[in-house]
Scaffold this motif. Structure first.
Motif, PDB file in Angstrom:
ATOM      1  N   THR A 146       0.388  -1.013   0.304  1.00  0.00           N
ATOM      2  CA  THR A 146      -0.269   0.253   0.260  1.00  0.00           C
ATOM      3  C   THR A 146       0.845   1.491  -0.496  1.00  0.00           C
ATOM      4  OG1 THR A 146       0.035  -0.187   2.462  1.00  0.00           O
ATOM      5  CG2 THR A 146      -1.558  -1.352   1.338  1.00  0.00           C
ATOM      6  N   THR A 147       2.475   1.321  -0.191  1.00  0.00           N
ATOM      7  CA  THR A 147       3.346   2.492  -0.070  1.00  0.00           C
ATOM      8  C   THR A 147       3.598   2.378  -1.222  1.00  0.00           C
ATOM      9  OG1 THR A 147       5.277   1.358   0.977  1.00  0.00           O
ATOM     10  CG2 THR A 147       3.091   2.224   2.245  1.00  0.00           C
ATOM     11  N   LEU A 148       4.018   3.123  -1.673  1.00  0.00           N
ATOM     12  CA  LEU A 148       5.075   3.450  -3.349  1.00  0.00           C
ATOM     13  C   LEU A 148       6.295   2.433  -3.136  1.00  0.00           C
ATOM     14  CD1 LEU A 148       5.451   4.174  -5.861  1.00  0.00           C
ATOM     15  CD2 LEU A 148       6.472   6.147  -5.214  1.00  0.00           C
ATOM     16  N   LEU A 149       7.379   3.119  -1.876  1.00  0.00           N
ATOM     17  CA  LEU A 149       8.201   1.844  -2.254  1.00  0.00           C
ATOM     18  C   LEU A 149       8.415   0.451  -1.518  1.00  0.00           C
ATOM     19  CD1 LEU A 149      10.900   2.643   0.440  1.00  0.00           C
ATOM     20  CD2 LEU A 149      10.207   0.590   0.969  1.00  0.00           C
ATOM     21  N   ASP A 183      -2.542  -2.205  -6.066  1.00  0.00           N
ATOM     22  CA  ASP A 183      -3.347  -1.043  -6.138  1.00  0.00           C
ATOM     23  C   ASP A 183      -2.890   0.303  -5.992  1.00  0.00           C
ATOM     24  OD1 ASP A 183      -5.978   0.412  -5.787  1.00  0.00           O
ATOM     25  OD2 ASP A 183      -6.779  -0.618  -4.632  1.00  0.00           O
ATOM     26  N   LEU A 184      -2.847   1.395  -7.639  1.00  0.00           N
ATOM     27  CA  LEU A 184      -2.646   2.103  -7.542  1.00  0.00           C
ATOM     28  C   LEU A 184      -3.335   3.289  -6.399  1.00  0.00           C
ATOM     29  CD1 LEU A 184      -2.063   2.142 -11.617  1.00  0.00           C
ATOM     30  CD2 LEU A 184      -0.241   2.399  -9.398  1.00  0.00           C
ATOM     31  N   ASP A 185      -4.528   3.003  -6.312  1.00  0.00           N
ATOM     32  CA  ASP A 185      -5.725   3.904  -5.481  1.00  0.00           C
ATOM     33  C   ASP A 185      -4.952   3.927  -3.680  1.00  0.00           C
ATOM     34  OD1 ASP A 185      -7.358   4.716  -7.603  1.00  0.00           O
ATOM     35  OD2 ASP A 185      -8.792   3.020  -6.678  1.00  0.00           O
ATOM     36  N   THR A 186      -4.088   3.356  -3.525  1.00  0.00           N
ATOM     37  CA  THR A 186      -3.683   3.122  -2.207  1.00  0.00           C
ATOM     38  C   THR A 186      -2.537   4.943  -2.170  1.00  0.00           C
ATOM     39  OG1 THR A 186      -2.371   1.825  -2.103  1.00  0.00           O
ATOM     40  CG2 THR A 186      -4.076   1.190  -1.396  1.00  0.00           C
ATOM     41  N   LEU A 187      -1.986   4.907  -3.786  1.00  0.00           N
ATOM     42  CA  LEU A 187      -0.775   6.123  -3.450  1.00  0.00           C
ATOM     43  C   LEU A 187      -1.645   7.106  -2.444  1.00  0.00           C
ATOM     44  CD1 LEU A 187       1.087   4.649  -6.049  1.00  0.00           C
ATOM     45  CD2 LEU A 187       1.457   4.722  -4.183  1.00  0.00           C
ATOM     46  N   GLU A 192       2.528  12.920   2.197  1.00  0.00           N
ATOM     47  CA  GLU A 192       4.048  13.881   1.663  1.00  0.00           C
ATOM     48  C   GLU A 192       4.871  12.719   1.549  1.00  0.00           C
ATOM     49  OE1 GLU A 192       5.805  17.287   0.647  1.00  0.00           O
ATOM     50  OE2 GLU A 192       4.138  17.762  -0.314  1.00  0.00           O
ATOM     51  N   GLU A 193       5.634  12.828   3.203  1.00  0.00           N
ATOM     52  CA  GLU A 193       6.485  12.237   3.432  1.00  0.00           C
ATOM     53  C   GLU A 193       7.020  10.826   2.780  1.00  0.00           C
ATOM     54  OE1 GLU A 193       9.221  10.848   7.767  1.00  0.00           O
ATOM     55  OE2 GLU A 193       6.889  11.618   7.265  1.00  0.00           O
ATOM     56  N   PHE A 194       6.077  10.126   3.058  1.00  0.00           N
ATOM     57  CA  PHE A 194       6.165   8.182   2.509  1.00  0.00           C
ATOM     58  C   PHE A 194       5.910   8.517   1.089  1.00  0.00           C
ATOM     59  CE2 PHE A 194       3.917   8.226   6.753  1.00  0.00           C
ATOM     60  CZ  PHE A 194       5.852   7.977   7.049  1.00  0.00           C
ATOM     61  N   PHE A 195       5.641   8.737   0.337  1.00  0.00           N
ATOM     62  CA  PHE A 195       5.779   8.755  -1.134  1.00  0.00           C
ATOM     63  C   PHE A 195       6.489   9.647  -2.125  1.00  0.00           C
ATOM     64  CE2 PHE A 195       4.847  10.607  -5.229  1.00  0.00           C
ATOM     65  CZ  PHE A 195       4.538   9.322  -6.242  1.00  0.00           C
TER      66      PHE A 195
END
Length: 367
Positions: A146-149, A183-187, A192-195
């Motif tokens: 659920t995170t970009l990383l 799931d791209l919606d989770t981004l 902002e810090e975690f993205f």
């Protein structure tokens, strides 16, 4: 781009989904699209036919955002579902949390034919994967990052681990999931810090393997990159798949994925995993290494790209204090330390020095 193929699948309602097949000790799909969480039960049915129970492992933040949706989907697909929630953050990636998961699985009578589901970021994925690799000597698990990383890096490739007081990811196992659902919606719910944290790993992929990807990243910044994230995520996963297929068990080429990590992990350890996120530490680690190995022009390009995504190019601590912490890096072999350099964008090299040589080299400002 590498050898792994991205397949475009048209879904009901006109939406499209990208699918990448990982070819490792067993093959498994990575699905990338919007709105996948509500169908996660259906996708699990496509990858495993023997599971009757699903144990969802997540953290307190992700549970509040997506727990109900995911559990409802698994129940709709006929699974019995139980859930274990632990406090968010790197500090939870430890033996205490792992033992809590084991006790939970035992109480809920999870068997070797059942399935774990990692719902969350890298911490959740790493510890759930390690539990899946070791409980009952191994059972299946699904990654729902659920995170970009986690989507571009930690959920793909089968590395699982927990941290020790002496260092990060020092106890782990290789365990490939049965599927990865991005799931791209989770981004959109990420602070902002975690993205930005995830963008540290994205920049790494461009540096080690794909100059065209790096050049695309230079055209955007943190506030505008969302417009092309589906393409960016697919590019990163493709690179990761190629590397994993060539070196699943991290004995050679796969080490290039750790560009920026030798110093990055030292930074995380020095600040006790509180001041800098993983992606921020890796970004600083990449820039610090590039300063030693790249031309001024390439170093400046990397620094400008890193700063465009609100990431640091250095940290306010001397290299002399970070060097001892590099000794606990997983890439150390006896007296030698293996680390990654990128003298040019898109090309990574593995270098080996004795730990003493590495210390002297990093501390020598004239080099």
């Amino acid at each position: 781009m590498g050898e792994a193929e991205v397949t475009q699948v048209n879904l009901k309602g006109g939406n499209a989904m990208k699918m990448i097949m990982v070819k490792a000790s067993h093959n498994y799909p990575i699905w990338i699209a919007h709105g996948l969480l509500a169908q996660c039960g259906e996708y699990l049915k496509q990858t495993t036919t023997k599971a009757e129970k699903v144990a969802v492992i997540t953290d307190d933040i992700v549970d509040g955002l997506y727990g109900e949706t995911v559990i409802a989907s698994f129940k709709k697909s006929g699974y019995q579902v139980c859930k274990y929630v632990f406090p968010h953050g790197e500090a939870s990636k430890c033996s205490k949390t792992l033992n809590g998961i084991y006790d939970f699985l035992c109480r809920n009578q999870i068997t070797r034919t059942d399935c774990l589901v990692a719902l969350g970021g890298g911490v959740v994925g790493d510890i759930t994967g390690f539990a899946a690799a070791t409980y009952l000597r191994g059972l299946e698990y699904m990654q729902i990052p659920t995170t970009l990383l986690a989507q571009v890096d930690s959920s793909v490739g089968g590395k699982t681990a927990i941290d020790l007081p002496g260092g990060k990811n020092l106890v782990g196992a290789f365990k490939q999931p049965v599927a990865v659902l991005c799931d791209l919606d989770t981004l959109h719910t990420l602070p902002e810090e975690f993205f930005a944290d995830g963008m540290g790993e994205v920049i790494k992929y461009g540096m080690i393997r794909d100059a065209a990807l790096f050049e695309k990243l230079e055209q955007y910044q943190l506030e505008t990159i969302h417009a092309v994230m589906e393409e960016i995520i697919a590019a990163c996963i493709t690179i990761k798949c190629d590397v994993v297929e060539h070196d699943e068990f991290d004995t050679g080429e796969r080490m290039i994925l750790n560009f920026g990590h030798t110093l990055g992990h030292a930074i995380e350890s020095y600040y006790h995993y509180t001041a800098y996120t993983h992606g921020s530490a890796v970004a600083a680690g990449m820039c610090m290494m590039a300063k030693k190995t790249c031309t001024p022009k390439i170093y400046e390009r990397l620094c400008q790209c890193v700063k465009a995504y609100h990431l640091p190019i250095e940290v306010p601590v001397s290299i002399e204090k970070l060097i001892p912490l590099c000794g606990n890096d997983k890439k150390r072999a006896s007296k030698d330390l293996r680390f990654i350099v990128c003298e040019t964008i898109g090309n990574a090299q593995i270098r080996t020095m004795s730990f003493d040589e590495f210390s002297n080299w990093m501390e020598d400002e004239k080099v």
